[in-house]
Scaffold this motif. Structure first.
Motif, PDB file in Angstrom:
ATOM      1  N   LYS A 133      -9.751   6.052   0.312  1.00 18.62           N
ATOM      2  CA  LYS A 133      -9.673   7.462  -0.078  1.00 18.62           C
ATOM      3  C   LYS A 133      -8.482   7.740  -1.004  1.00 18.62           C
ATOM      4  CE  LYS A 133      -7.220   8.580   4.210  1.00 18.62           C
ATOM      5  NZ  LYS A 133      -7.356   9.260   5.536  1.00 18.62           N
ATOM      6  N   TYR A 134      -7.540   6.822  -1.053  1.00 22.54           N
ATOM      7  CA  TYR A 134      -6.380   6.978  -1.927  1.00 22.54           C
ATOM      8  C   TYR A 134      -6.553   6.275  -3.274  1.00 22.54           C
ATOM      9  CZ  TYR A 134      -4.087   8.409   2.425  1.00 22.54           C
ATOM     10  OH  TYR A 134      -3.756   9.046   3.596  1.00 22.54           O
ATOM     11  N   GLY A 135      -7.736   5.704  -3.507  1.00 19.50           N
ATOM     12  CA  GLY A 135      -7.994   5.040  -4.777  1.00 19.50           C
ATOM     13  C   GLY A 135      -7.744   3.543  -4.774  1.00 19.50           C
ATOM     14  N   ASN A 159     -11.862  -8.580   9.284  1.00 14.98           N
ATOM     15  CA  ASN A 159     -11.963  -7.235   9.841  1.00 14.98           C
ATOM     16  C   ASN A 159     -10.786  -6.357   9.456  1.00 14.98           C
ATOM     17  OD1 ASN A 159     -14.476  -7.096  10.914  1.00 14.98           O
ATOM     18  ND2 ASN A 159     -13.875  -7.527  13.018  1.00 14.98           N
ATOM     19  N   LEU A 160      -9.598  -6.950   9.248  1.00 13.97           N
ATOM     20  CA  LEU A 160      -8.481  -6.159   8.744  1.00 13.97           C
ATOM     21  C   LEU A 160      -8.795  -5.651   7.341  1.00 13.97           C
ATOM     22  CD1 LEU A 160      -5.649  -5.017   9.060  1.00 13.97           C
ATOM     23  CD2 LEU A 160      -4.737  -7.225   8.269  1.00 13.97           C
ATOM     24  N   THR A 161      -9.470  -6.464   6.548  1.00 12.98           N
ATOM     25  CA  THR A 161      -9.891  -6.032   5.209  1.00 12.98           C
ATOM     26  C   THR A 161     -10.775  -4.790   5.305  1.00 12.98           C
ATOM     27  OG1 THR A 161      -9.767  -8.299   4.380  1.00 12.98           O
ATOM     28  CG2 THR A 161     -11.110  -6.741   3.121  1.00 12.98           C
ATOM     29  N   ARG A 162     -11.711  -4.816   6.232  1.00 13.37           N
ATOM     30  CA  ARG A 162     -12.564  -3.639   6.442  1.00 13.37           C
ATOM     31  C   ARG A 162     -11.738  -2.431   6.870  1.00 13.37           C
ATOM     32  NH1 ARG A 162     -17.251  -6.738   9.957  1.00 13.37           N
ATOM     33  NH2 ARG A 162     -18.673  -7.204   8.232  1.00 13.37           N
ATOM     34  N   GLY A 163     -10.769  -2.674   7.775  1.00 17.42           N
ATOM     35  CA  GLY A 163      -9.940  -1.578   8.255  1.00 17.42           C
ATOM     36  C   GLY A 163      -9.062  -1.000   7.161  1.00 17.42           C
ATOM     37  N   MET A 164      -8.514  -1.860   6.312  1.00 16.11           N
ATOM     38  CA  MET A 164      -7.715  -1.372   5.191  1.00 16.11           C
ATOM     39  C   MET A 164      -8.548  -0.499   4.271  1.00 16.11           C
ATOM     40  SD  MET A 164      -5.496  -4.754   4.124  1.00 16.11           S
ATOM     41  CE  MET A 164      -3.965  -5.205   4.963  1.00 16.11           C
ATOM     42  N   CYS A 165      -9.785  -0.916   4.044  1.00 21.87           N
ATOM     43  CA  CYS A 165     -10.696  -0.111   3.227  1.00 21.87           C
ATOM     44  C   CYS A 165     -10.938   1.251   3.883  1.00 21.87           C
ATOM     45  CB  CYS A 165     -12.015  -0.859   3.036  1.00 21.87           C
ATOM     46  SG  CYS A 165     -13.340   0.154   2.333  1.00 21.87           S
ATOM     47  N   ALA A 166     -11.201   1.234   5.172  1.00 21.55           N
ATOM     48  CA  ALA A 166     -11.496   2.488   5.880  1.00 21.55           C
ATOM     49  C   ALA A 166     -10.335   3.479   5.773  1.00 21.55           C
ATOM     50  CB  ALA A 166     -11.805   2.192   7.345  1.00 21.55           C
ATOM     51  N   ALA A 183       0.826  -1.216   0.000  1.00 23.78           N
ATOM     52  CA  ALA A 183       0.000   0.000   0.000  1.00 23.78           C
ATOM     53  C   ALA A 183       0.860   1.265   0.000  1.00 23.78           C
ATOM     54  CB  ALA A 183      -0.929   0.002   1.202  1.00 23.78           C
ATOM     55  N   ARG A 184       1.989   1.218   0.646  1.00 23.30           N
ATOM     56  CA  ARG A 184       2.864   2.397   0.677  1.00 23.30           C
ATOM     57  C   ARG A 184       3.346   2.781  -0.724  1.00 23.30           C
ATOM     58  NH1 ARG A 184       6.301   0.664   6.107  1.00 23.30           N
ATOM     59  NH2 ARG A 184       4.915   1.693   7.617  1.00 23.30           N
ATOM     60  N   HIS A 185       3.392   1.807  -1.626  1.00 24.39           N
ATOM     61  CA  HIS A 185       3.738   2.104  -3.022  1.00 24.39           C
ATOM     62  C   HIS A 185       2.495   2.451  -3.844  1.00 24.39           C
ATOM     63  CE1 HIS A 185       8.000   0.833  -2.839  1.00 24.39           C
ATOM     64  NE2 HIS A 185       7.570  -0.040  -1.926  1.00 24.39           N
ATOM     65  N   MET A 186       1.374   1.811  -3.530  1.00 25.51           N
ATOM     66  CA  MET A 186       0.142   2.059  -4.276  1.00 25.51           C
ATOM     67  C   MET A 186      -0.422   3.456  -4.004  1.00 25.51           C
ATOM     68  SD  MET A 186      -1.969  -1.534  -3.893  1.00 25.51           S
ATOM     69  CE  MET A 186      -1.639  -2.957  -4.943  1.00 25.51           C
ATOM     70  N   ILE A 187      -0.354   3.901  -2.766  1.00 22.65           N
ATOM     71  CA  ILE A 187      -0.990   5.173  -2.371  1.00 22.65           C
ATOM     72  C   ILE A 187      -0.495   6.353  -3.207  1.00 22.65           C
ATOM     73  CG2 ILE A 187      -1.125   6.860  -0.487  1.00 22.65           C
ATOM     74  CD1 ILE A 187      -1.479   4.411   1.414  1.00 22.65           C
ATOM     75  N   PRO A 188       0.812   6.536  -3.394  1.00 16.93           N
ATOM     76  CA  PRO A 188       1.251   7.664  -4.238  1.00 16.93           C
ATOM     77  C   PRO A 188       0.772   7.560  -5.684  1.00 16.93           C
ATOM     78  CG  PRO A 188       3.079   6.833  -2.919  1.00 16.93           C
ATOM     79  CD  PRO A 188       1.967   5.835  -2.800  1.00 16.93           C
ATOM     80  N   ARG A 189       0.523   6.324  -6.148  1.00 14.84           N
ATOM     81  CA  ARG A 189       0.040   6.140  -7.537  1.00 14.84           C
ATOM     82  C   ARG A 189      -1.464   6.374  -7.646  1.00 14.84           C
ATOM     83  NH1 ARG A 189       4.173   1.731  -7.586  1.00 14.84           N
ATOM     84  NH2 ARG A 189       2.643   0.165  -6.945  1.00 14.84           N
TER      85      ARG A 189
END
Length: 255
Positions: free
Chosen positions: A179-181, A168-175, A130-136
């Motif tokens: 917002k970053y796409g 529940n981690l899946t839900r948390g990751m979504c939350a 995710a740390r790489h996906m977020i900037p993209r």
């Protein structure tokens, strides 16, 4: 045009625990729909053999043999893929294990191992990717949960706990990351014929119980998980987020 919703051409997918079983089937399915795949596992020989089979079928395959239960190894492994292979567009967090024992006798070391393999790895690799996906501003993460995210059965309480945590981690990751796409969802398999379940498959009493308990009346075949993975990896699921998709022959409808 309709098939473009499921076309993964040009995408790159990292699949953890993918030298056999569900992980291999998902990697093969993603590759068949156009993705290049990166296989991950701890047994280098099995990884290379799995990669060779996929390459022989004409697929684009790389191998990344890092330990997903080690946070630093996961970060370094993901960084190496991003730097030397290319951007990870799809992550399938599939690495998992099972250990069966009456709860009152369950060994503490096996509890720790289940936590590390089934839930910590999902966090470590998910965060690193995710740390790489977020900037993209884009990315797909698919966590492999289980019908045991909803159900319980004697002898596997710790496994049930870890798979409930994956849901529940899946839900948390979504939350945190929608917002970053990013789209983060889970697939929850029912009872499938895999090396992990081979002892149960070979047990006539258990198989008879399962066939009666499952509305579809049979074990699942790992290839039947591919459609869910393709859907959650492609544009067809662009507004599906934080969802757990049960692929279980209907067993969770009969609580």
């Amino acid at each position: 045009m309709a098939f473009e919703l499921f076309d993964l051409t040009g995408a790159r997918a990292l699949v953890t625990g993918s030298s056999q079983g569900i992980g291999y089937a998902l990697a093969e399915g993603l590759a068949a729909h156009g993705a290049s795949v990166v296989l991950n596992g701890r047994d280098q020989a099995k990884l290379e053999a799995a990669a060779a089979r996929l390459k022989a079928a004409g697929h684009t395959v790389s191998v990344a043999g890092f330990d997903v239960t080690d946070a630093k190894a996961a970060q370094a492994g993901v960084a190496e893929i991003e730097a030397s292979v290319g951007a990870i567009d799809i992550l399938v967090n599939n690495a998992g294990m099972q250990f069966r024992s009456p709860l009152e006798d369950f060994p503490a070391d096996k509890w720790e191992l289940l936590l590390a393999t089934n839930i910590s790895s999902t966090f470590y690799v998910g965060q690193a990717v995710a740390r790489h996906m977020i900037p993209r501003g884009r990315g797909k993460i698919i966590n492999i949960a289980s019908v045991q995210s909803e159900l319980a059965r004697p002898g596997i309480a710790p496994y049930t706990a870890t798979k409930g945590a994956v849901k529940n981690l899946t839900r948390g990751m979504c939350a945190d990351w929608a917002k970053y796409g990013l789209q983060i969802n889970a697939i929850a398999p029912g009872y499938f014929k895999t090396p992990l379940n081979q002892a149960l498959v070979d047990n006539p009493e258990f198989s008879s119980w399962l066939e009666k308990r499952t509305p579809a009346g049979r074990w699942g075949n790992v290839e039947e998980l591919v459609g869910a993975a393709i859907f959650l990896s492609g544009r067809a699921s662009s507004f599906v987020n934080g969802h757990t998709l049960y692929v279980d022959g209907g067993i969770t409808t009969c609580l």
